[in-house]
Design a protein around this motif. Sequence first.
Motif, PDB file in Angstrom:
ATOM      1  N   GLU A 141      -1.819  10.919   0.559  1.00  0.00           N
ATOM      2  CA  GLU A 141      -2.117   9.875   1.542  1.00  0.00           C
ATOM      3  C   GLU A 141      -0.880   9.503   2.367  1.00  0.00           C
ATOM      4  O   GLU A 141      -0.966   9.334   3.580  1.00  0.00           O
ATOM      5  N   TRP A 142       0.273   9.418   1.711  1.00  0.00           N
ATOM      6  CA  TRP A 142       1.497   9.073   2.445  1.00  0.00           C
ATOM      7  C   TRP A 142       1.930  10.197   3.365  1.00  0.00           C
ATOM      8  O   TRP A 142       2.484   9.955   4.449  1.00  0.00           O
ATOM      9  N   ASN A 143       1.715  11.418   2.993  1.00  0.00           N
ATOM     10  CA  ASN A 143       2.008  12.527   3.914  1.00  0.00           C
ATOM     11  C   ASN A 143       1.190  12.402   5.197  1.00  0.00           C
ATOM     12  O   ASN A 143       1.691  12.659   6.294  1.00  0.00           O
ATOM     13  N   LEU A 144      -0.063  12.001   5.049  1.00  0.00           N
ATOM     14  CA  LEU A 144      -0.907  11.811   6.233  1.00  0.00           C
ATOM     15  C   LEU A 144      -0.401  10.641   7.084  1.00  0.00           C
ATOM     16  O   LEU A 144      -0.427  10.709   8.314  1.00  0.00           O
ATOM     17  N   LEU A 181       3.411  -0.469   6.746  1.00  0.00           N
ATOM     18  CA  LEU A 181       3.550   0.607   5.777  1.00  0.00           C
ATOM     19  C   LEU A 181       4.607   0.282   4.726  1.00  0.00           C
ATOM     20  O   LEU A 181       4.461   0.622   3.546  1.00  0.00           O
ATOM     21  N   ALA A 182       5.691  -0.408   5.142  1.00  0.00           N
ATOM     22  CA  ALA A 182       6.724  -0.786   4.185  1.00  0.00           C
ATOM     23  C   ALA A 182       6.182  -1.781   3.162  1.00  0.00           C
ATOM     24  O   ALA A 182       6.462  -1.685   1.965  1.00  0.00           O
ATOM     25  N   ALA A 183       5.400  -2.767   3.657  1.00  0.00           N
ATOM     26  CA  ALA A 183       4.795  -3.732   2.735  1.00  0.00           C
ATOM     27  C   ALA A 183       3.801  -3.043   1.804  1.00  0.00           C
ATOM     28  O   ALA A 183       3.721  -3.362   0.611  1.00  0.00           O
ATOM     29  N   ARG A 184       3.082  -2.079   2.344  1.00  0.00           N
ATOM     30  CA  ARG A 184       2.114  -1.349   1.525  1.00  0.00           C
ATOM     31  C   ARG A 184       2.826  -0.534   0.446  1.00  0.00           C
ATOM     32  O   ARG A 184       2.381  -0.486  -0.707  1.00  0.00           O
ATOM     33  N   ALA A 185       3.953   0.088   0.804  1.00  0.00           N
ATOM     34  CA  ALA A 185       4.697   0.872  -0.169  1.00  0.00           C
ATOM     35  C   ALA A 185       5.227  -0.009  -1.295  1.00  0.00           C
ATOM     36  O   ALA A 185       5.169   0.361  -2.479  1.00  0.00           O
ATOM     37  N   ALA A 186       5.734  -1.210  -0.941  1.00  0.00           N
ATOM     38  CA  ALA A 186       6.247  -2.109  -1.973  1.00  0.00           C
ATOM     39  C   ALA A 186       5.129  -2.569  -2.906  1.00  0.00           C
ATOM     40  O   ALA A 186       5.314  -2.657  -4.125  1.00  0.00           O
ATOM     41  N   THR A 187       3.953  -2.842  -2.331  1.00  0.00           N
ATOM     42  CA  THR A 187       2.815  -3.264  -3.156  1.00  0.00           C
ATOM     43  C   THR A 187       2.352  -2.142  -4.073  1.00  0.00           C
ATOM     44  O   THR A 187       2.049  -2.368  -5.251  1.00  0.00           O
ATOM     45  N   GLU A 188       2.302  -0.949  -3.532  1.00  0.00           N
ATOM     46  CA  GLU A 188       1.875   0.190  -4.345  1.00  0.00           C
ATOM     47  C   GLU A 188       2.849   0.451  -5.482  1.00  0.00           C
ATOM     48  O   GLU A 188       2.433   0.791  -6.601  1.00  0.00           O
ATOM     49  N   GLN A 189       4.143   0.299  -5.224  1.00  0.00           N
ATOM     50  CA  GLN A 189       5.128   0.528  -6.276  1.00  0.00           C
ATOM     51  C   GLN A 189       4.915  -0.433  -7.442  1.00  0.00           C
ATOM     52  O   GLN A 189       4.926  -0.033  -8.608  1.00  0.00           O
ATOM     53  N   GLN A 235      -0.816  11.281  -7.479  1.00  0.00           N
ATOM     54  CA  GLN A 235      -0.984  12.476  -6.650  1.00  0.00           C
ATOM     55  C   GLN A 235      -1.792  12.157  -5.393  1.00  0.00           C
ATOM     56  O   GLN A 235      -1.458  12.614  -4.296  1.00  0.00           O
ATOM     57  N   ASP A 236      -2.861  11.392  -5.566  1.00  0.00           N
ATOM     58  CA  ASP A 236      -3.666  11.011  -4.407  1.00  0.00           C
ATOM     59  C   ASP A 236      -2.831  10.218  -3.403  1.00  0.00           C
ATOM     60  O   ASP A 236      -2.979  10.381  -2.181  1.00  0.00           O
ATOM     61  N   LYS A 237      -1.955   9.346  -3.889  1.00  0.00           N
ATOM     62  CA  LYS A 237      -1.120   8.549  -2.994  1.00  0.00           C
ATOM     63  C   LYS A 237      -0.090   9.407  -2.269  1.00  0.00           C
ATOM     64  O   LYS A 237       0.237   9.153  -1.116  1.00  0.00           O
ATOM     65  N   ALA A 279      -1.374  17.218 -17.283  1.00  0.00           N
ATOM     66  CA  ALA A 279      -1.794  16.692 -15.994  1.00  0.00           C
ATOM     67  C   ALA A 279      -1.613  17.766 -14.940  1.00  0.00           C
ATOM     68  O   ALA A 279      -0.733  18.612 -15.036  1.00  0.00           O
ATOM     69  N   PRO A 280      -2.450  17.775 -13.880  1.00  0.00           N
ATOM     70  CA  PRO A 280      -2.306  18.771 -12.830  1.00  0.00           C
ATOM     71  C   PRO A 280      -1.054  18.524 -12.029  1.00  0.00           C
ATOM     72  O   PRO A 280      -0.614  17.387 -11.884  1.00  0.00           O
ATOM     73  N   PRO A 281      -0.406  19.584 -11.488  1.00  0.00           N
ATOM     74  CA  PRO A 281       0.786  19.381 -10.681  1.00  0.00           C
ATOM     75  C   PRO A 281       0.444  18.599  -9.429  1.00  0.00           C
ATOM     76  O   PRO A 281      -0.623  18.771  -8.844  1.00  0.00           O
ATOM     77  N   LEU A 282       1.364  17.734  -8.995  1.00  0.00           N
ATOM     78  CA  LEU A 282       1.121  16.930  -7.816  1.00  0.00           C
ATOM     79  C   LEU A 282       1.232  17.771  -6.562  1.00  0.00           C
ATOM     80  O   LEU A 282       1.970  18.750  -6.494  1.00  0.00           O
ATOM     81  N   ALA A 283       0.500  17.346  -5.547  1.00  0.00           N
ATOM     82  CA  ALA A 283       0.414  18.128  -4.326  1.00  0.00           C
ATOM     83  C   ALA A 283       1.758  18.163  -3.619  1.00  0.00           C
ATOM     84  O   ALA A 283       2.472  17.168  -3.555  1.00  0.00           O
ATOM     85  N   SER A 284       2.122  19.295  -3.068  1.00  0.00           N
ATOM     86  CA  SER A 284       3.344  19.417  -2.294  1.00  0.00           C
ATOM     87  C   SER A 284       3.039  19.117  -0.832  1.00  0.00           C
ATOM     88  O   SER A 284       1.899  19.117  -0.393  1.00  0.00           O
TER      89      SER A 284
END
Length: 295
Positions: A217-220, A174-182, A212-214, A262-267
Amino acid sequence: MYEHRRSYIHHLGKIDVTMDEYPCPIERMSEVILMWGECRLCHKHTPVTRMSDESWRYSFGKYLETTFYSDTLAPRACVCPHDIHRDYVRCFALRNMVVKFEYSAFRIWSIATPTTPLYFNMEVSIRLKEEEARELRKRLDDYYASLASRLEAFPLELVFDERVDECKNALNLLAARAATEQIYFQQTLEQTLRNSHPADTLVIAVVYVALQDKVVEWNLHFSELVQSFIQLDASSRAITAAKRVMSSESLSGSDIGHAKGAPPLASEPKTDALEIIDELHSAAHHHDYVPSDTG
């Protein structure tokens, strides 16, 4: 038409037609059409007369036309010198109902359409776009820095011994995925800015929607981490929450903010996996709490 108003607008005036209850002005003649006029200026009335067959056959459209275009015309009964069309309320009664025609001056304005090309201050739009892009860069960095700190602070001491290695592997992925996504979002933002008009402030909304989609996804992902590796019964979770001694700010979709248009991002959900990690981490280090053996 009862208790309603219908308006006919034409030329320089308006005719309002209303219908209401009205007692028959002549006894035993409620079944025939009676007509009269009431002057709005001097409040005099013309005599009540029965509508003739010639008047009955008169075209309604022609009747309205004579009102809009006629010259000054005094009533035939000579009750006053005022215009029968413009200054009088003309009444037609039948079966204890009355229909009234009332003229009023009405100035009609022409529609002025804007020019085909729309002009706006490009300098303002360019400045707003640069400010939004700068703000989004900062929020991107803050959000993914928060994800990295959450993953690093995951309470491994509360994970069962036989699943510690598995949990570490999941955290590393997950850490590697977060760095790639950033990096991906940073590149996407810069590419969007390069490929769009300098004054197009709405194009940044595309990046916000993807982010917003991400966030969702990270909350899940964090919810799945807690459910998979830290299993606490209801009483243990209540004790952990009650013993929380430090609270840390969590970045969610609302922290990312949203662009104009833009629509507000999900809380995050009410039962926040990130807050649960804080609670468990805090309780383990300050109260020597151990995981329960019950699922």
